[in-house]
Scaffold this motif. Structure first.
Motif, PDB file in Angstrom:
ATOM      1  N   VAL A  13     -43.990  -1.742 -27.275  1.00 13.69           N
ATOM      2  CA  VAL A  13     -44.223  -1.316 -25.894  1.00 13.69           C
ATOM      3  C   VAL A  13     -45.727  -1.293 -25.651  1.00 13.69           C
ATOM      4  CG1 VAL A  13     -43.857   0.472 -24.149  1.00 13.69           C
ATOM      5  CG2 VAL A  13     -42.152   0.124 -25.961  1.00 13.69           C
ATOM      6  N   THR A  14     -46.203  -2.107 -24.736  1.00 12.87           N
ATOM      7  CA  THR A  14     -47.632  -2.093 -24.413  1.00 12.87           C
ATOM      8  C   THR A  14     -47.913  -0.993 -23.396  1.00 12.87           C
ATOM      9  OG1 THR A  14     -47.554  -3.674 -22.560  1.00 12.87           O
ATOM     10  CG2 THR A  14     -47.731  -4.591 -24.793  1.00 12.87           C
ATOM     11  N   GLY A  15     -49.103  -0.444 -23.476  1.00 14.85           N
ATOM     12  CA  GLY A  15     -49.467   0.648 -22.568  1.00 14.85           C
ATOM     13  C   GLY A  15     -48.554   1.848 -22.765  1.00 14.85           C
ATOM     14  N   ALA A  16     -48.315   2.205 -24.034  1.00 19.89           N
ATOM     15  CA  ALA A  16     -47.332   3.245 -24.345  1.00 19.89           C
ATOM     16  C   ALA A  16     -47.937   4.623 -24.534  1.00 19.89           C
ATOM     17  CB  ALA A  16     -46.554   2.851 -25.602  1.00 19.89           C
ATOM     18  N   THR A  17     -49.179   4.810 -24.100  1.00 21.86           N
ATOM     19  CA  THR A  17     -49.830   6.099 -24.332  1.00 21.86           C
ATOM     20  C   THR A  17     -49.706   7.062 -23.162  1.00 21.86           C
ATOM     21  OG1 THR A  17     -51.956   5.197 -23.575  1.00 21.86           O
ATOM     22  CG2 THR A  17     -51.495   5.100 -25.939  1.00 21.86           C
ATOM     23  N   SER A  18     -49.165   6.578 -22.040  1.00 23.83           N
ATOM     24  CA  SER A  18     -49.003   7.452 -20.881  1.00 23.83           C
ATOM     25  C   SER A  18     -47.967   6.862 -19.933  1.00 23.83           C
ATOM     26  CB  SER A  18     -50.334   7.638 -20.130  1.00 23.83           C
ATOM     27  OG  SER A  18     -50.778   6.394 -19.600  1.00 23.83           O
ATOM     28  N   GLY A  19     -47.559   7.660 -18.960  1.00 31.23           N
ATOM     29  CA  GLY A  19     -46.710   7.177 -17.882  1.00 31.23           C
ATOM     30  C   GLY A  19     -45.402   6.554 -18.338  1.00 31.23           C
ATOM     31  N   ILE A  20     -45.005   5.479 -17.668  1.00 30.20           N
ATOM     32  CA  ILE A  20     -43.735   4.814 -17.948  1.00 30.20           C
ATOM     33  C   ILE A  20     -43.703   4.264 -19.371  1.00 30.20           C
ATOM     34  CG2 ILE A  20     -42.297   2.815 -17.326  1.00 30.20           C
ATOM     35  CD1 ILE A  20     -43.168   3.316 -14.403  1.00 30.20           C
ATOM     36  N   GLN A  78     -55.572 -10.395 -32.019  1.00 30.93           N
ATOM     37  CA  GLN A  78     -55.537  -9.603 -33.251  1.00 30.93           C
ATOM     38  C   GLN A  78     -54.294  -8.721 -33.299  1.00 30.93           C
ATOM     39  OE1 GLN A  78     -59.326  -7.626 -32.958  1.00 30.93           O
ATOM     40  NE2 GLN A  78     -60.489  -9.412 -33.664  1.00 30.93           N
ATOM     41  N   LEU A  79     -53.922  -8.159 -32.141  1.00 28.66           N
ATOM     42  CA  LEU A  79     -52.715  -7.341 -32.058  1.00 28.66           C
ATOM     43  C   LEU A  79     -51.485  -8.169 -32.418  1.00 28.66           C
ATOM     44  CD1 LEU A  79     -51.022  -4.854 -31.174  1.00 28.66           C
ATOM     45  CD2 LEU A  79     -51.155  -5.754 -28.830  1.00 28.66           C
ATOM     46  N   ALA A  80     -51.389  -9.357 -31.849  1.00 28.38           N
ATOM     47  CA  ALA A  80     -50.240 -10.223 -32.122  1.00 28.38           C
ATOM     48  C   ALA A  80     -50.143 -10.560 -33.606  1.00 28.38           C
ATOM     49  CB  ALA A  80     -50.341 -11.499 -31.293  1.00 28.38           C
ATOM     50  N   HIS A  81     -51.272 -10.834 -34.226  1.00 30.75           N
ATOM     51  CA  HIS A  81     -51.271 -11.175 -35.651  1.00 30.75           C
ATOM     52  C   HIS A  81     -50.847  -9.974 -36.500  1.00 30.75           C
ATOM     53  CE1 HIS A  81     -52.752 -15.084 -34.802  1.00 30.75           C
ATOM     54  NE2 HIS A  81     -53.997 -14.732 -34.524  1.00 30.75           N
ATOM     55  N   ARG A  82     -51.342  -8.788 -36.159  1.00 30.27           N
ATOM     56  CA  ARG A  82     -50.981  -7.588 -36.923  1.00 30.27           C
ATOM     57  C   ARG A  82     -49.486  -7.289 -36.791  1.00 30.27           C
ATOM     58  NH1 ARG A  82     -55.861  -5.553 -34.748  1.00 30.27           N
ATOM     59  NH2 ARG A  82     -54.691  -4.293 -33.238  1.00 30.27           N
ATOM     60  N   VAL A  83     -48.969  -7.422 -35.580  1.00 30.70           N
ATOM     61  CA  VAL A  83     -47.551  -7.167 -35.355  1.00 30.70           C
ATOM     62  C   VAL A  83     -46.703  -8.187 -36.108  1.00 30.70           C
ATOM     63  CG1 VAL A  83     -45.709  -7.214 -33.621  1.00 30.70           C
ATOM     64  CG2 VAL A  83     -47.842  -6.000 -33.140  1.00 30.70           C
ATOM     65  N   SER A  84     -47.073  -9.459 -36.026  1.00 26.18           N
ATOM     66  CA  SER A  84     -46.309 -10.514 -36.695  1.00 26.18           C
ATOM     67  C   SER A  84     -46.274 -10.322 -38.207  1.00 26.18           C
ATOM     68  CB  SER A  84     -46.904 -11.886 -36.367  1.00 26.18           C
ATOM     69  OG  SER A  84     -46.780 -12.177 -34.999  1.00 26.18           O
ATOM     70  N   LEU A 125     -50.445 -14.062 -23.113  1.00 27.75           N
ATOM     71  CA  LEU A 125     -50.944 -14.471 -24.420  1.00 27.75           C
ATOM     72  C   LEU A 125     -50.169 -13.777 -25.530  1.00 27.75           C
ATOM     73  CD1 LEU A 125     -52.995 -15.970 -26.174  1.00 27.75           C
ATOM     74  CD2 LEU A 125     -54.579 -14.058 -25.845  1.00 27.75           C
ATOM     75  N   LEU A 126     -49.958 -12.476 -25.387  1.00 22.60           N
ATOM     76  CA  LEU A 126     -49.233 -11.717 -26.411  1.00 22.60           C
ATOM     77  C   LEU A 126     -47.822 -12.265 -26.604  1.00 22.60           C
ATOM     78  CD1 LEU A 126     -49.245  -9.227 -28.308  1.00 22.60           C
ATOM     79  CD2 LEU A 126     -48.372  -7.886 -26.374  1.00 22.60           C
ATOM     80  N   GLU A 131     -43.905 -15.328 -29.948  1.00 20.98           N
ATOM     81  CA  GLU A 131     -42.687 -16.089 -29.692  1.00 20.98           C
ATOM     82  C   GLU A 131     -41.852 -16.288 -30.956  1.00 20.98           C
ATOM     83  OE1 GLU A 131     -41.332 -20.480 -28.000  1.00 20.98           O
ATOM     84  OE2 GLU A 131     -43.398 -19.806 -27.718  1.00 20.98           O
ATOM     85  N   GLN A 132     -42.503 -16.563 -32.076  1.00 19.39           N
ATOM     86  CA  GLN A 132     -41.771 -16.782 -33.323  1.00 19.39           C
ATOM     87  C   GLN A 132     -41.165 -15.494 -33.862  1.00 19.39           C
ATOM     88  OE1 GLN A 132     -41.123 -19.842 -34.574  1.00 19.39           O
ATOM     89  NE2 GLN A 132     -42.155 -20.533 -32.725  1.00 19.39           N
ATOM     90  N   ALA A 133     -41.850 -14.372 -33.622  1.00 16.87           N
ATOM     91  CA  ALA A 133     -41.347 -13.089 -34.120  1.00 16.87           C
ATOM     92  C   ALA A 133     -40.196 -12.568 -33.271  1.00 16.87           C
ATOM     93  CB  ALA A 133     -42.475 -12.053 -34.153  1.00 16.87           C
ATOM     94  N   LEU A 134     -40.229 -12.900 -31.981  1.00 17.72           N
ATOM     95  CA  LEU A 134     -39.167 -12.425 -31.090  1.00 17.72           C
ATOM     96  C   LEU A 134     -37.851 -13.071 -31.491  1.00 17.72           C
ATOM     97  CD1 LEU A 134     -41.118 -12.456 -27.741  1.00 17.72           C
ATOM     98  CD2 LEU A 134     -39.879 -10.481 -28.657  1.00 17.72           C
ATOM     99  N   THR A 135     -36.933 -12.249 -31.904  1.00 18.01           N
ATOM    100  CA  THR A 135     -35.680 -12.751 -32.447  1.00 18.01           C
ATOM    101  C   THR A 135     -34.870 -13.523 -31.417  1.00 18.01           C
ATOM    102  OG1 THR A 135     -33.604 -12.098 -33.474  1.00 18.01           O
ATOM    103  CG2 THR A 135     -34.512 -10.577 -31.888  1.00 18.01           C
TER     104      THR A 135
END
Length: 269
Positions: A13-20, A78-84, A125-126, A131-135
């Motif tokens: 979840v992006t922008g997960a530190t507040s609000g929705i 960098q975020l995408a690489h760390r998550v992957s 971009l993210l 795309e490859q990680a998304l099942t």
């Protein structure tokens, strides 16, 4: 949705530190998902995960904090690489992070109008990089948190930065239109959703009062549930599937947007 509906599934979840975004992360975790909590800074992401553990009773094993400033595309990469690397199997990506366009025309270090970059280009971009990680398993999907304001938008194809004629509302709406169009990209299974007018930092763009962020998040989380059948590119106004603005589903708009976005983020499709 039962409390364990999403058990065994992983969601970013992006922008997960507040609000929705925060409420979406909470609800996903409460329903059993492992949630990757994205914040602009490492400190903000850790504070959010600590809060989810302390106030919502979420098991710390279900939460992972990630940081990336979306005004810097290098950090998105960098975020995408760390998550992957850490989570090569990703079931859900919630593209939620957003910012109101500032009063004055503002360009990021990457050369893009700030709302267009944070609200759309960074998510474009993210998503491409993940795309490859998304099942491709049943239920795997991207949920773009868009806005009813996309209906007021037109994309300034020759001047996406709106340097010649800037309006904060037009800039914000343009980014939401782009995010809505992007949901129809055939490369990934995706939908977009207007979660309603909620009491968040973006409320002044819409009205003087709104519903709770938790209520808006519930509409997002429903679309993350594999039991909710979706059609690629569908647009939801809260829990009702409706037609988006006509331009959002035109094949020419999709191709044109992909070409523009690839150029602006320096990505090759």
């Amino acid at each position: 949705m039962s409390s364990a509906t999403l058990s065994g599934r992983t969601a970013l979840v992006t922008g997960a530190t507040s609000g929705i975004g925060y409420e979406t992360a909470r609800l996903l975790a409460e329903h059993g998902a492992t949630v990757l909590v994205h914040g602009r800074t490492a400190e903000e992401a850790r504070t959010a995960t600590d809060s989810l553990i302390a106030t919502a009773g979420i098991d710390s094993a279900q939460l992972c904090a990630y940081a990336a400033d979306f005004t810097r595309l290098e950090e998105v990469e960098q975020l995408a690489h760390r998550v992957s690397e850490s989570h090569p199997h990703l079931d859900v990506l919630v593209n939620n992070a957003g910012t109101a366009a500032p009063e004055r025309h503002t360009v990021t270090a990457d050369g893009n109008e700030v709302a267009f970059q944070v609200n759309f280009l960074a998510h474009y971009l993210l998503t491409c990089l993940l795309e490859q990680a998304l099942t491709t398993d049943p239920g795997g999907r991207v949920v773009n948190v868009s806005s009813s304001l996309h209906r007021t938008a037109s994309i300034s194809w020759s001047d996406p930065n709106r340097a010649r004629s800037y309006s904060r509302l037009a800039a914000y709406a343009q980014a939401q239109m782009a995010l809505t169009i992007f949901a129809a990209d055939p490369r990934v299974t995706a939908v977009s959703v207007h979660p309603g007018i909620c009491e968040t930092a973006l409320l002044p763009l819409y009205a003087h009062q709104g519903t709770s962020a938790a209520e808006g998040a519930a509409h997002v989380v429903r679309l993350c549930d594999p039991a909710t059948e979706i059609v690629n590119g569908a647009y939801y106004d809260r829990d009702e599937r409706v037609e988006p603005a006509a331009a959002a589903t035109e094949s020419r708009s999709i191709k044109r947007l992909n070409k523009l976005a690839d150029l602006l983020v320096g990505h090759t499709s």
